[in-house]
Scaffold this active site. Structure first.
Site, PDB file in Angstrom:
ATOM      1  N   HIS A  22      11.718  12.064  32.980  1.00  0.00           N
ATOM      2  CA  HIS A  22      11.399  13.546  33.018  1.00  0.00           C
ATOM      3  C   HIS A  22      10.297  13.682  31.648  1.00  0.00           C
ATOM      4  O   HIS A  22      10.869  12.815  31.140  1.00  0.00           O
ATOM      5  CB  HIS A  22      12.781  14.109  32.404  1.00  0.00           C
ATOM      6  CG  HIS A  22      12.047  15.536  33.244  1.00  0.00           C
ATOM      7  ND1 HIS A  22      12.230  16.582  34.659  1.00  0.00           N
ATOM      8  CD2 HIS A  22      11.960  16.452  31.931  1.00  0.00           C
ATOM      9  CE1 HIS A  22      11.739  17.531  34.420  1.00  0.00           C
ATOM     10  NE2 HIS A  22      11.943  17.627  33.012  1.00  0.00           N
ATOM     11  N   LYS A 167       7.689  23.986  38.239  1.00  0.00           N
ATOM     12  CA  LYS A 167       6.541  24.178  37.183  1.00  0.00           C
ATOM     13  C   LYS A 167       6.423  23.234  36.603  1.00  0.00           C
ATOM     14  O   LYS A 167       7.005  21.597  36.688  1.00  0.00           O
ATOM     15  CB  LYS A 167       7.995  24.431  35.724  1.00  0.00           C
ATOM     16  CG  LYS A 167       8.037  24.298  34.252  1.00  0.00           C
ATOM     17  CD  LYS A 167       8.946  25.832  33.400  1.00  0.00           C
ATOM     18  CE  LYS A 167       8.731  25.006  32.513  1.00  0.00           C
ATOM     19  NZ  LYS A 167      10.085  25.536  31.080  1.00  0.00           N
ATOM     20  N   LYS A 169       4.843  19.901  33.399  1.00  0.00           N
ATOM     21  CA  LYS A 169       5.067  20.227  32.768  1.00  0.00           C
ATOM     22  C   LYS A 169       3.864  19.469  31.932  1.00  0.00           C
ATOM     23  O   LYS A 169       3.348  18.585  32.561  1.00  0.00           O
ATOM     24  CB  LYS A 169       6.198  19.057  31.966  1.00  0.00           C
ATOM     25  CG  LYS A 169       7.131  19.298  32.279  1.00  0.00           C
ATOM     26  CD  LYS A 169       7.775  20.675  31.347  1.00  0.00           C
ATOM     27  CE  LYS A 169       7.982  20.780  30.343  1.00  0.00           C
ATOM     28  NZ  LYS A 169       9.187  21.739  29.488  1.00  0.00           N
ATOM     29  N   ASP A 198       3.891  25.220  31.574  1.00  0.00           N
ATOM     30  CA  ASP A 198       4.969  24.699  30.180  1.00  0.00           C
ATOM     31  C   ASP A 198       3.692  23.934  29.174  1.00  0.00           C
ATOM     32  O   ASP A 198       4.373  22.234  29.818  1.00  0.00           O
ATOM     33  CB  ASP A 198       5.636  24.522  30.327  1.00  0.00           C
ATOM     34  CG  ASP A 198       6.850  24.066  29.099  1.00  0.00           C
ATOM     35  OD1 ASP A 198       6.323  24.575  27.840  1.00  0.00           O
ATOM     36  OD2 ASP A 198       7.622  24.246  29.372  1.00  0.00           O
ATOM     37  N   GLU A 224       3.653  28.733  29.824  1.00  0.00           N
ATOM     38  CA  GLU A 224       4.631  28.399  29.186  1.00  0.00           C
ATOM     39  C   GLU A 224       4.304  27.866  28.068  1.00  0.00           C
ATOM     40  O   GLU A 224       3.311  27.230  27.789  1.00  0.00           O
ATOM     41  CB  GLU A 224       5.961  28.151  29.546  1.00  0.00           C
ATOM     42  CG  GLU A 224       7.184  27.994  28.582  1.00  0.00           C
ATOM     43  CD  GLU A 224       7.953  27.029  29.386  1.00  0.00           C
ATOM     44  OE1 GLU A 224       8.136  27.923  30.979  1.00  0.00           O
ATOM     45  OE2 GLU A 224       9.459  27.537  28.610  1.00  0.00           O
ATOM     46  N   ASP A 249       8.949  30.589  24.549  1.00  0.00           N
ATOM     47  CA  ASP A 249       9.762  29.722  24.358  1.00  0.00           C
ATOM     48  C   ASP A 249       9.521  29.007  23.225  1.00  0.00           C
ATOM     49  O   ASP A 249      10.788  29.687  22.743  1.00  0.00           O
ATOM     50  CB  ASP A 249       9.492  28.281  25.448  1.00  0.00           C
ATOM     51  CG  ASP A 249      10.668  27.789  25.743  1.00  0.00           C
ATOM     52  OD1 ASP A 249      11.766  27.838  25.745  1.00  0.00           O
ATOM     53  OD2 ASP A 249      10.917  26.745  26.237  1.00  0.00           O
ATOM     54  N   LYS A 273      17.447  31.545  26.257  1.00  0.00           N
ATOM     55  CA  LYS A 273      18.407  30.234  26.411  1.00  0.00           C
ATOM     56  C   LYS A 273      18.868  30.094  25.293  1.00  0.00           C
ATOM     57  O   LYS A 273      18.940  30.630  23.863  1.00  0.00           O
ATOM     58  CB  LYS A 273      17.353  28.642  26.036  1.00  0.00           C
ATOM     59  CG  LYS A 273      15.773  28.454  26.728  1.00  0.00           C
ATOM     60  CD  LYS A 273      14.851  27.568  26.398  1.00  0.00           C
ATOM     61  CE  LYS A 273      14.241  26.722  26.773  1.00  0.00           C
ATOM     62  NZ  LYS A 273      13.410  25.648  27.130  1.00  0.00           N
ATOM     63  N   GLU A 327      15.252  28.672  35.220  1.00  0.00           N
ATOM     64  CA  GLU A 327      15.158  26.944  35.685  1.00  0.00           C
ATOM     65  C   GLU A 327      16.545  26.543  35.730  1.00  0.00           C
ATOM     66  O   GLU A 327      16.372  25.212  34.775  1.00  0.00           O
ATOM     67  CB  GLU A 327      13.263  26.446  35.291  1.00  0.00           C
ATOM     68  CG  GLU A 327      14.286  27.327  33.252  1.00  0.00           C
ATOM     69  CD  GLU A 327      13.052  26.164  32.417  1.00  0.00           C
ATOM     70  OE1 GLU A 327      11.843  26.020  33.207  1.00  0.00           O
ATOM     71  OE2 GLU A 327      12.862  26.166  31.257  1.00  0.00           O
TER      72      GLU A 327
END
Ligand code: MUC
Ligand code: MG
Length: 373
Positions: A22, A167, A169, A198, A224, A249, A273, A327
């Site tokens: 990831h 989303k 990255k 993001d 983001e 974020d 979060k 998410e």
């Protein structure tokens, strides 16, 4: 009610494999490391909590190892012998003695809520005032690092009716390369999906001015954390000029951060979060600041496993507005579980149990297998 005291805290580091690497701007995850907290009470009830971050110290200023050490050395002595039934009093005791450490704090608050919910026969969402929705729509992050593979993955998720919000990255590659990647994915998916990015703070303001413009003009719904959390004035300027809404974020590391971002007008959406606010109750304080300021909400994740994911979900179910959905897909990134009944995802939604507490139990055999020696 009989009083139950907090008897023991045990913090366990667990390393779990992921379905694929990831790739985030600051780190490529080959596995995920969770910190699981077991909080034993004198009435025999155990509360579960989780404090999980991404990439050791790559994302935030607490690592799994520091979280475990701080829970054992600093949190446990303050909590042992205290009333396990009074979450407010226990958390206030921590507030007086401990600065920051919101990840560790979140694990404690979660475990206290889980224990109290089990004790009273109520789901955590009920303890938090009651749910106003049943399920939560969940975005998926496309982060394989390869455009064709990401499109294939998105198509599979649409076919499975698991996700229709994606989303991406970005930020690690050259700006133009990243923009091409995002626009290609949006073109392939068209109106069938919401595509968001993001940047994880990786652009400077000059790159962000162009990036936000191009992405906004090409149907990207949300951007983001395009620039550093430190550049507050830049965030305010971007929030005023970007054609796509800007979400904060990393800029939110506490409830107080949320207040000052709202006061400055630095974002039109907040990623909520639990780990960065200090727990499921704490994150609701940030949500209230956002609501009062007219800022929209999104239910974020630190890619927690089942415990942290459901703790977040119970809080998000109580929110009046959750315009940008969530998410909460962390458990789906893992190939192994340490709970007996993994969270259920169906029809683009995460289904949240209504059983007492979080609605989860540990699978002791699997925990033994994956815990760090
Ligand atoms: C982040 O920065 O939002 C959330 C989803 C994902 O893939 O990474 C996290 C962290
Ligand atoms: Mg983010």
């Amino acid at each position: 009610m009989t009083q139950a005291l907090i008897e023991r805290l045990e913090a366990i580091i667990v390393d779990l494999p992921t379905i694929r690497p990831h790739k985030l701007a600051m780190h490529t995850m080959q596995r995920q490391t969770l910190v699981i907290l077991r909080l034993r009470c004198s009435d025999g009830i155990e509360g579960l909590g989780e404090a999980t971050t991404i990439g050791g110290l790559a994302y935030g200023n607490e690592s799994p190892e520091s979280i475990k050490a701080n829970l054992e050395a600093h949190f446990a002595p303050l909590l042992i012998g205290q009333d396990a039934c009074n979450v407010n009093a226990a958390m206030q005791r921590l507030d007086k003695a401990i600065k920051g450490n919101t990840f560790a704090r979140s694990a404690v608050e979660t475990a206290l809520l889980d224990a109290q919910g089990k004790r009273l026969g109520l789901a955590v969402s009920e303890l938090l005032g009651g749910r106003v929705r049943e399920g939560l729509e969940v975005a998926w992050t496309l982060a394989s690092g390869d455009t064709a593979r990401d499109i294939e993955e998105a198509e599979r998720m649409l076919d499975l009716r698991r996700h229709r919000i994606f989303k991406l990255k970005i930020g690690a590659n050259a700006l133009e390369q990243d923009l091409k990647h995002v626009v290609a994915i949006k073109r392939a998916l068209g109106e069938r999906a919401s595509v968001r990015v993001d940047v994880n703070q990786y652009w400077d303001e000059s790159q962000a001015i162009r990036g936000c413009q191009v992405l906004g003009e090409n149907g990207i719904d949300l951007i983001e954390q395009p620039i550093s959390r430190i550049n507050r004035a830049g965030q305010v300027r971007l929030n005023q000029r970007s054609p796509a809404p800007i979400m904060a974020d990393e800029s939110i590391e506490s409830v107080e951060d949320a207040f000052s971002l709202a006061a400055d007008g630095a974002a039109s959406i907040f990623a909520l979060k639990i780990a960065k606010n200090g727990g499921p109750r704490a994150v609701l304080r940030t949500a209230q600041i956002a609501e009062a300021a007219g800022i929209a909400l999104y239910g974020g994740t630190m890619l927690e496993g089942a415990i942290g994911t459901l703790a977040s979900a119970h809080a998000f179910l109580t929110l009046r507005q959750l315009t940008w959905h969530t998410e909460l897909f962390g458990p789906l990134l893992l190939t192994e579980e340490i709970v007996t009944e993994p969270p259920v995802y169906r029809d683009f939604q995460l289904m949240v149990p209504n059983a007492p507490g979080l609605g989860l139990s540990l699978d002791e055999e699997r925990l033994k297998r994956f815990r760090r020696p």
